[in-house]
Design a protein around this motif. Structure first.
Motif, PDB file in Angstrom:
ATOM      1  N   VAL A 176     -29.497 -76.750  88.375  1.00 28.89           N
ATOM      2  CA  VAL A 176     -28.870 -76.382  89.648  1.00 28.89           C
ATOM      3  C   VAL A 176     -29.743 -76.840  90.815  1.00 28.89           C
ATOM      4  N   GLN A 177     -29.162 -77.624  91.702  1.00 32.00           N
ATOM      5  CA  GLN A 177     -29.879 -78.018  92.922  1.00 32.00           C
ATOM      6  C   GLN A 177     -29.711 -76.956  94.001  1.00 32.00           C
ATOM      7  N   TYR A 178     -28.486 -76.468  94.167  1.00 35.81           N
ATOM      8  CA  TYR A 178     -28.274 -75.349  95.075  1.00 35.81           C
ATOM      9  C   TYR A 178     -27.030 -74.580  94.647  1.00 35.81           C
ATOM     10  N   ALA A 179     -27.013 -73.312  95.007  1.00 33.36           N
ATOM     11  CA  ALA A 179     -25.828 -72.460  94.903  1.00 33.36           C
ATOM     12  C   ALA A 179     -25.847 -71.596  96.146  1.00 33.36           C
ATOM     13  N   GLU A 180     -24.782 -71.653  96.936  1.00 34.12           N
ATOM     14  CA  GLU A 180     -24.828 -71.010  98.252  1.00 34.12           C
ATOM     15  C   GLU A 180     -23.438 -70.537  98.654  1.00 34.12           C
ATOM     16  N   ILE A 181     -23.389 -69.404  99.337  1.00 34.20           N
ATOM     17  CA  ILE A 181     -22.126 -68.893  99.863  1.00 34.20           C
ATOM     18  C   ILE A 181     -22.228 -68.811 101.380  1.00 34.20           C
ATOM     19  N   LEU A 182     -21.229 -69.382 102.063  1.00 33.13           N
ATOM     20  CA  LEU A 182     -21.257 -69.513 103.516  1.00 33.13           C
ATOM     21  C   LEU A 182     -19.863 -69.252 104.086  1.00 33.13           C
ATOM     22  N   ASP A 183     -19.797 -69.075 105.407  1.00 34.68           N
ATOM     23  CA  ASP A 183     -18.513 -69.037 106.074  1.00 34.68           C
ATOM     24  C   ASP A 183     -17.808 -70.373 105.845  1.00 34.68           C
ATOM     25  N   ALA A 184     -16.544 -70.343 105.430  1.00 33.60           N
ATOM     26  CA  ALA A 184     -15.864 -71.572 105.027  1.00 33.60           C
ATOM     27  C   ALA A 184     -15.648 -72.537 106.184  1.00 33.60           C
ATOM     28  N   ALA A 185     -15.472 -72.041 107.391  1.00 35.76           N
ATOM     29  CA  ALA A 185     -15.203 -72.910 108.533  1.00 35.76           C
ATOM     30  C   ALA A 185     -16.478 -73.417 109.187  1.00 35.76           C
ATOM     31  N   SER A 186     -17.408 -72.514 109.481  1.00 34.81           N
ATOM     32  CA  SER A 186     -18.607 -72.881 110.242  1.00 34.81           C
ATOM     33  C   SER A 186     -19.773 -73.308 109.365  1.00 34.81           C
ATOM     34  N   LEU A 187     -19.709 -73.010 108.055  1.00 34.01           N
ATOM     35  CA  LEU A 187     -20.810 -73.255 107.114  1.00 34.01           C
ATOM     36  C   LEU A 187     -22.090 -72.549 107.547  1.00 34.01           C
ATOM     37  N   ARG A 188     -21.911 -71.377 108.166  1.00 38.85           N
ATOM     38  CA  ARG A 188     -23.058 -70.558 108.552  1.00 38.85           C
ATOM     39  C   ARG A 188     -23.210 -69.392 107.586  1.00 38.85           C
ATOM     40  N   PRO A 189     -24.419 -68.854 107.471  1.00 37.40           N
ATOM     41  CA  PRO A 189     -24.623 -67.702 106.583  1.00 37.40           C
ATOM     42  C   PRO A 189     -23.771 -66.511 107.014  1.00 37.40           C
ATOM     43  N   VAL A 190     -23.316 -65.742 106.037  1.00 33.14           N
ATOM     44  CA  VAL A 190     -22.502 -64.556 106.291  1.00 33.14           C
ATOM     45  C   VAL A 190     -23.103 -63.387 105.521  1.00 33.14           C
ATOM     46  N   ASP A 191     -23.474 -62.333 106.228  1.00 31.06           N
ATOM     47  CA  ASP A 191     -24.030 -61.148 105.578  1.00 31.06           C
ATOM     48  C   ASP A 191     -23.767 -59.950 106.487  1.00 31.06           C
ATOM     49  N   PRO A 192     -22.898 -59.017 106.095  1.00 38.08           N
ATOM     50  CA  PRO A 192     -22.265 -58.882 104.782  1.00 38.08           C
ATOM     51  C   PRO A 192     -21.174 -59.932 104.551  1.00 38.08           C
ATOM     52  N   LEU A 193     -20.834 -60.117 103.287  1.00 34.88           N
ATOM     53  CA  LEU A 193     -19.849 -61.116 102.912  1.00 34.88           C
ATOM     54  C   LEU A 193     -18.451 -60.632 103.281  1.00 34.88           C
ATOM     55  N   ARG A 194     -17.812 -61.375 104.167  1.00 31.90           N
ATOM     56  CA  ARG A 194     -16.446 -61.020 104.562  1.00 31.90           C
ATOM     57  C   ARG A 194     -15.773 -62.236 105.176  1.00 31.90           C
ATOM     58  N   GLY A 195     -14.449 -62.176 105.268  1.00 37.25           N
ATOM     59  CA  GLY A 195     -13.702 -63.287 105.822  1.00 37.25           C
ATOM     60  C   GLY A 195     -13.460 -64.379 104.797  1.00 37.25           C
ATOM     61  N   ARG A 196     -13.249 -65.579 105.281  1.00 35.50           N
ATOM     62  CA  ARG A 196     -12.990 -66.729 104.403  1.00 35.50           C
ATOM     63  C   ARG A 196     -14.322 -67.402 104.088  1.00 35.50           C
ATOM     64  N   LEU A 197     -14.643 -67.500 102.812  1.00 38.29           N
ATOM     65  CA  LEU A 197     -15.947 -67.977 102.366  1.00 38.29           C
ATOM     66  C   LEU A 197     -15.806 -69.194 101.464  1.00 38.29           C
ATOM     67  N   VAL A 198     -16.883 -69.980 101.405  1.00 38.57           N
ATOM     68  CA  VAL A 198     -16.974 -71.053 100.423  1.00 38.57           C
ATOM     69  C   VAL A 198     -18.215 -70.799  99.573  1.00 38.57           C
ATOM     70  N   LEU A 199     -18.024 -70.799  98.279  1.00 32.47           N
ATOM     71  CA  LEU A 199     -19.127 -70.701  97.320  1.00 32.47           C
ATOM     72  C   LEU A 199     -19.271 -72.066  96.689  1.00 32.47           C
ATOM     73  N   ALA A 200     -20.381 -72.733  96.961  1.00 31.29           N
ATOM     74  CA  ALA A 200     -20.561 -74.128  96.559  1.00 31.29           C
ATOM     75  C   ALA A 200     -21.831 -74.296  95.739  1.00 31.29           C
ATOM     76  N   ALA A 201     -21.808 -75.307  94.882  1.00 33.39           N
ATOM     77  CA  ALA A 201     -22.979 -75.591  94.058  1.00 33.39           C
ATOM     78  C   ALA A 201     -23.074 -77.082  93.797  1.00 33.39           C
ATOM     79  N   ALA A 202     -24.302 -77.542  93.614  1.00 31.53           N
ATOM     80  CA  ALA A 202     -24.580 -78.901  93.149  1.00 31.53           C
ATOM     81  C   ALA A 202     -25.455 -78.790  91.924  1.00 31.53           C
ATOM     82  N   CYS A 203     -25.156 -79.596  90.927  1.00 28.52           N
ATOM     83  CA  CYS A 203     -25.855 -79.474  89.651  1.00 28.52           C
ATOM     84  C   CYS A 203     -26.086 -80.863  89.064  1.00 28.52           C
TER      85      CYS A 203
END
Length: 241
Positions: A176-203
């Motif tokens: 795994v190179q990265y695994a990250e969850i971010l706001d789907a539109a802005s690609l900014r960190p989201v905490d707490p997790l809410r709204g529309r999200l993207v969970l992405a990974a590179a391997c």
């Protein structure tokens, strides 16, 4: 320089046959020297969207992407640009560039096309050995299983989510190179997790670098389901139907 540009899978005859089967009558296929003259020096830069995910490990990559796409759109002047959701960050970067530069083209985001076992289709899949190909669908499986835990409130913070993806892929053929969850539109960190999200990974699987993602929503009632249970600061998770 350290990537696979020179060896990237190219099959123009196959591509032309596929295009013809879909009724395509014209293929724009310029030579490199016709697109980039010797003293070419103008670049298009999209700000913070190119910094997380792949951008962290591929400096300058998205500058090249948006510059090439901007030149393509000016040359062809299409009504619509179709982008695949598999490279979610790329779709966001290009969409922002089109908006910011007022280019007269509508972006159409297309769902990721997958093999029957869930592996996202990619030219780089041909790099995989039979054993690696059999393991590769685990990437999408890890993302979807982790997504389910986020949606039900079992995972409530970005570090927990990243750790869950890595745990599911640990000990296999991929690195795994990265695994990250971010706001789907802005690609900014989201905490707490809410709204529309993207969970992405590179391997990395053998010589192939594979990327994948899932995009989903988390209702506010789930995001706020972790509350203090008593004065000690201990937390409990509240289940919802």
């Amino acid at each position: 320089p350290a990537e696979d540009v020179s060896g990237y899978p190219r099959a123009p005859r196959r591509d032309h046959a596929l295009l013809a089967r879909e009724g395509v009558v014209l293929c724009f296929e310029p030579r490199t020297d016709a697109v980039y003259v010797d003293d070419f020096s103008t670049l298009v830069v999209v700000g913070d969207l190119d910094e997380p995910l792949c951008g962290r490990f591929r400096p300058g990559h998205f500058i090249g992407v948006v510059t090439a796409v901007a030149k393509l759109l000016h040359a062809v002047e299409p009504d619509r640009l179709y982008l695949g959701a598999k490279d979610w960050q790329q779709s966001r970067v290009i969409t922002r560039m089109i908006r910011d530069l007022d280019l007269p083209v509508a972006v159409v985001l297309c769902p990721t096309v997958r093999e029957s076992d869930g592996l996202a289709m990619s030219s780089r899949n041909m790099y995989l050995s039979p054993q690696e190909r059999a393991w590769a669908p685990n990437i999408h499986r890890a993302l979807t299983e982790t997504m389910a835990e986020v949606r039900t409130g079992r995972l409530t913070s970005p570090p927990e989510v990243a750790a869950a993806v890595r745990r599911r892929l640990r000990g296999g053929l991929g690195r795994v190179q990265y695994a990250e969850i971010l706001d789907a539109a802005s690609l900014r960190p989201v905490d707490p997790l809410r709204g529309r999200l993207v969970l992405a990974a590179a391997c990395f699987v053998g010589k192939a670098r594979l990327i994948d993602n899932v995009v989903f929503g988390v209702p506010t009632r789930i995001a706020g389901a972790t509350r203090k249970a008593d004065g000690t600061g201990a937390a409990r998770k509240v289940g919802t139907k």
